[in-house]
Scaffold this active site. Sequence first.
Site, mmCIF file in Angstrom:
data_model
loop_
_atom_site.group_PDB
_atom_site.id
_atom_site.type_symbol
_atom_site.label_atom_id
_atom_site.label_comp_id
_atom_site.label_asym_id
_atom_site.label_seq_id
_atom_site.Cartn_x
_atom_site.Cartn_y
_atom_site.Cartn_z
ATOM 1 N N ASP A 1 1.418 3.590 2.397
ATOM 2 C CA ASP A 1 2.320 3.777 3.546
ATOM 3 C C ASP A 1 3.377 2.680 3.602
ATOM 4 O OD1 ASP A 1 0.518 5.755 4.049
ATOM 5 O OD2 ASP A 1 -0.003 5.103 6.071
ATOM 6 N N GLN B 1 -8.549 -2.890 5.242
ATOM 7 C CA GLN B 1 -9.474 -2.340 4.249
ATOM 8 C C GLN B 1 -9.569 -0.866 4.660
ATOM 9 O OE1 GLN B 1 -11.525 -0.634 2.134
ATOM 10 N NE2 GLN B 1 -13.057 -0.869 3.735
ATOM 11 N N PHE C 1 -9.510 7.591 -3.327
ATOM 12 C CA PHE C 1 -9.495 8.602 -2.263
ATOM 13 C C PHE C 1 -9.587 9.983 -2.909
ATOM 14 C CE2 PHE C 1 -7.492 4.812 -0.666
ATOM 15 C CZ PHE C 1 -8.117 4.641 0.562
ATOM 16 N N GLY D 1 0.816 -1.215 0.000
ATOM 17 C CA GLY D 1 0.000 0.000 0.000
ATOM 18 C C GLY D 1 0.847 1.262 0.000
ATOM 19 N N SER E 1 -6.378 5.749 13.307
ATOM 20 C CA SER E 1 -6.816 6.752 12.333
ATOM 21 C C SER E 1 -7.615 7.878 12.985
ATOM 22 C CB SER E 1 -7.697 6.040 11.301
ATOM 23 O OG SER E 1 -8.454 6.969 10.574
ATOM 24 N N TYR F 1 -15.558 1.463 9.177
ATOM 25 C CA TYR F 1 -14.094 1.578 9.176
ATOM 26 C C TYR F 1 -13.617 2.209 10.489
ATOM 27 C CZ TYR F 1 -9.441 3.443 8.228
ATOM 28 O OH TYR F 1 -8.097 3.759 8.318
ATOM 29 N N GLU G 1 -10.179 8.895 11.790
ATOM 30 C CA GLU G 1 -11.584 8.496 11.631
ATOM 31 C C GLU G 1 -12.165 8.005 12.960
ATOM 32 O OE1 GLU G 1 -13.972 8.336 8.860
ATOM 33 O OE2 GLU G 1 -12.603 9.963 8.411
HETATM 34 P P1 NAP Z 1 -3.667 1.296 1.445
HETATM 35 O O1 NAP Z 1 -2.841 2.018 0.440
HETATM 36 O O2 NAP Z 1 -5.119 1.075 1.194
HETATM 37 O O3 NAP Z 1 -2.951 -0.124 1.687
HETATM 38 C C1 NAP Z 1 -3.598 -1.135 2.398
HETATM 39 C C2 NAP Z 1 -2.719 -2.361 2.437
HETATM 40 O O4 NAP Z 1 -3.408 -3.371 3.184
HETATM 41 C C3 NAP Z 1 -2.367 -2.949 1.071
HETATM 42 O O5 NAP Z 1 -1.038 -3.397 1.105
HETATM 43 C C4 NAP Z 1 -3.312 -4.144 0.968
HETATM 44 O O6 NAP Z 1 -2.785 -5.210 0.200
HETATM 45 C C5 NAP Z 1 -3.371 -4.578 2.428
HETATM 46 N N1 NAP Z 1 -4.589 -5.350 2.705
HETATM 47 C C6 NAP Z 1 -5.870 -4.938 2.621
HETATM 48 N N2 NAP Z 1 -6.704 -5.934 2.925
HETATM 49 C C7 NAP Z 1 -5.909 -7.012 3.210
HETATM 50 C C8 NAP Z 1 -6.175 -8.345 3.588
HETATM 51 N N3 NAP Z 1 -7.419 -8.798 3.726
HETATM 52 N N4 NAP Z 1 -5.132 -9.181 3.797
HETATM 53 C C9 NAP Z 1 -3.851 -8.732 3.652
HETATM 54 N N5 NAP Z 1 -3.541 -7.480 3.281
HETATM 55 C C10 NAP Z 1 -4.575 -6.638 3.067
HETATM 56 O O7 NAP Z 1 -3.573 2.023 2.872
HETATM 57 P P2 NAP Z 1 -2.525 3.133 3.383
HETATM 58 O O8 NAP Z 1 -3.057 4.464 2.987
HETATM 59 O O9 NAP Z 1 -1.171 2.724 3.050
HETATM 60 O O10 NAP Z 1 -2.759 3.020 4.959
HETATM 61 C C11 NAP Z 1 -2.018 2.095 5.748
HETATM 62 C C12 NAP Z 1 -2.749 1.865 7.056
HETATM 63 O O11 NAP Z 1 -2.921 3.104 7.746
HETATM 64 C C13 NAP Z 1 -4.145 1.283 6.924
HETATM 65 O O12 NAP Z 1 -4.360 0.443 8.035
HETATM 66 C C14 NAP Z 1 -5.050 2.489 6.993
HETATM 67 O O13 NAP Z 1 -6.326 2.100 7.462
HETATM 68 C C15 NAP Z 1 -4.298 3.326 7.995
HETATM 69 N N6 NAP Z 1 -4.487 4.776 7.905
HETATM 70 C C16 NAP Z 1 -4.291 5.415 6.709
HETATM 71 C C17 NAP Z 1 -4.401 6.791 6.669
HETATM 72 C C18 NAP Z 1 -4.172 7.550 5.382
HETATM 73 O O14 NAP Z 1 -4.569 8.708 5.321
HETATM 74 N N7 NAP Z 1 -3.519 6.970 4.389
HETATM 75 C C19 NAP Z 1 -4.695 7.521 7.839
HETATM 76 C C20 NAP Z 1 -4.856 6.816 9.038
HETATM 77 C C21 NAP Z 1 -4.739 5.455 9.057
HETATM 78 P P3 NAP Z 1 -3.193 -5.526 -1.331
HETATM 79 O O15 NAP Z 1 -2.113 -4.881 -2.176
HETATM 80 O O16 NAP Z 1 -3.135 -7.005 -1.395
HETATM 81 O O17 NAP Z 1 -4.548 -4.945 -1.573
HETATM 82 O O1 F7E Z 2 -12.408 11.235 1.819
HETATM 83 C C1 F7E Z 2 -15.046 13.597 0.861
HETATM 84 C C2 F7E Z 2 -15.423 12.422 1.741
HETATM 85 O O2 F7E Z 2 -12.001 8.933 0.936
HETATM 86 C C3 F7E Z 2 -12.081 12.484 2.344
HETATM 87 C C4 F7E Z 2 -8.435 6.974 4.587
HETATM 88 O O3 F7E Z 2 -7.047 6.922 4.334
HETATM 89 O O4 F7E Z 2 -8.209 9.041 5.786
HETATM 90 C C5 F7E Z 2 -8.875 8.421 4.696
HETATM 91 O O5 F7E Z 2 -10.291 8.440 4.885
HETATM 92 C C6 F7E Z 2 -13.310 13.388 2.363
HETATM 93 C C7 F7E Z 2 -14.556 12.732 2.956
HETATM 94 O O6 F7E Z 2 -10.620 9.829 2.869
HETATM 95 C C8 F7E Z 2 -15.547 12.475 -2.547
HETATM 96 O O7 F7E Z 2 -16.833 12.425 1.995
HETATM 97 C C9 F7E Z 2 -16.081 14.204 -1.355
HETATM 98 O O8 F7E Z 2 -15.204 13.659 3.779
HETATM 99 O O9 F7E Z 2 -10.228 10.706 0.640
HETATM 100 P P1 F7E Z 2 -11.294 10.122 1.463
HETATM 101 P P2 F7E Z 2 -11.224 9.608 4.331
HETATM 102 O O10 F7E Z 2 -12.599 9.088 4.289
HETATM 103 O O11 F7E Z 2 -10.992 10.863 5.105
HETATM 104 C C10 F7E Z 2 -8.464 8.443 7.067
HETATM 105 C C11 F7E Z 2 -7.659 9.199 8.103
HETATM 106 C C12 F7E Z 2 -8.233 6.983 7.073
HETATM 107 O O12 F7E Z 2 -7.846 6.406 8.086
HETATM 108 C C13 F7E Z 2 -8.722 6.217 5.882
HETATM 109 O O13 F7E Z 2 -8.082 4.954 5.803
HETATM 110 O O14 F7E Z 2 -13.639 13.706 1.025
HETATM 111 N N1 F7E Z 2 -15.352 13.370 -0.555
HETATM 112 N N2 F7E Z 2 -16.229 13.661 -2.579
HETATM 113 C C14 F7E Z 2 -14.998 12.302 -1.274
HETATM 114 N N3 F7E Z 2 -14.264 11.216 -0.947
HETATM 115 C C15 F7E Z 2 -14.050 10.284 -1.900
HETATM 116 N N4 F7E Z 2 -13.289 9.206 -1.609
HETATM 117 N N5 F7E Z 2 -14.586 10.416 -3.168
HETATM 118 C C16 F7E Z 2 -15.338 11.482 -3.536
HETATM 119 O O15 F7E Z 2 -15.814 11.570 -4.669
#
Ligand code: NAP
Ligand code: F7E
Length: 332
Positions: free
Chosen positions: A14, A86, A191, A12, A128, A152, A130
Amino acid sequence: MAKKALITGITGQDGSYLTEHLLGLGYEVHGLVRRVALEDPTRRFTRLGGVLDRVKLHAASLESYPSIFQVFSREQFDECYHLAAQSFVAESFTDGFSTMNTNINGTHFVLAALRELQPACRFYFAGSSEMFGKVREVPQRETTPFHPRSPYGISKVAGFDLTRNYREAYRMYCASGILFNHESPRRGYEFVTRKVTSTAARIKLGLTSELLLGNLEAKRDWGHARDYVRAMHLMLQAEEPDDYVVATGETHSVREFCELAFGELGLDYREHVREDERFYRPAEVELLVGDSAKARRVLGWEPQCSFDELIREMVREDLKAAERAAGHDGAA
Ligand code: NAP
Ligand code: F7E
């Protein structure tokens, strides 16, 4: 001797930045990946790009405790970064059951296997913002009560509680990062930030003309993923395990993001963006902005990339990708 780290979710956004960061620090990096039916390494491992040949991958499923147990039986690790999840909030409304299953049981399986086989391994949980959901104070800090607004968010509160419980009950080194949104050119296309920058680039090249979005007034504290993985590593170097908010402290609306991203390409977002209720969520998180004073004070962490720089980098990379896809020579 080099430290050994296991990263779940290594494919992914990160996972890829963390891999590069740890390799740069001299770590031996291992990744846990799920097996897929039709493996195409050029697609699934694209984010690992140039470092794929420097990591050791282990096949295991977050749905199967025995498969995770086997990985920890084969190798000893100093640190485990549990990033696999997820992670798409909207999808969690569509299929809350599989989100809960992966995110809660997956975390529990990793913790339980570590407790059984390697209790000294340091554990990082990807919490998160969230979890704050319908926020009870502004800005949000470690002591702000949780009020998740999606399956989530609920799954992340459960993972956070499990992590703290293993720390308190079994004295294991278990830390959680409460990370606010962090983005990059490696962000998934669904996203909102990547959806905006990738579509704006296509509009610029005349490949499409419209971008359909949901709630434009939602506000997020957006940072760069490269900055945030440094915080994950620092958390596991602290003397005592603890929980930390990681955020920039600035908040911007989706509308502002659109204005800047389209503006970067000389376009007016108002001529292309249309709200479509299909992208509204049943329960929205309206406003997030984090106070990362604790991470800055205790870990010495601070973000380096500004909001404007983040958008500029994402737009630039998406324009290059769109030009390649369209067979342009970059002169658009
Ligand atoms: P991401 O790009 O969606 O990557 C998710 C990873 O999890 C991928 O490597 C995916 O593998 C793996 N995965 C998903 N379902 C799986 C399953 N059933 N079994 C094994 N592997 C699985 O997420 P990210 O943005 O890097 O975020 C990393 C972590 O931080 C996540 O836990 C996310 O919820 C958390 N987080 C993200 C943010 C953000 O803003 N990015 C903020 C706060 C927390 P595949 O390649 O096989 O799909
Ligand atoms: O939405 C609004 C949507 O899907 C951001 C994940 O990495 O960060 C992420 O979650 C905002 C929301 O991210 C669309 O309603 C408007 O208010 O990019 P997003 P998220 O839901 O904030 C947190 C910290 C995590 O932990 C999660 O894993 O944008 N929005 N229009 C939309 N969002 C999407 N995706 N698509 C639209 O068309």
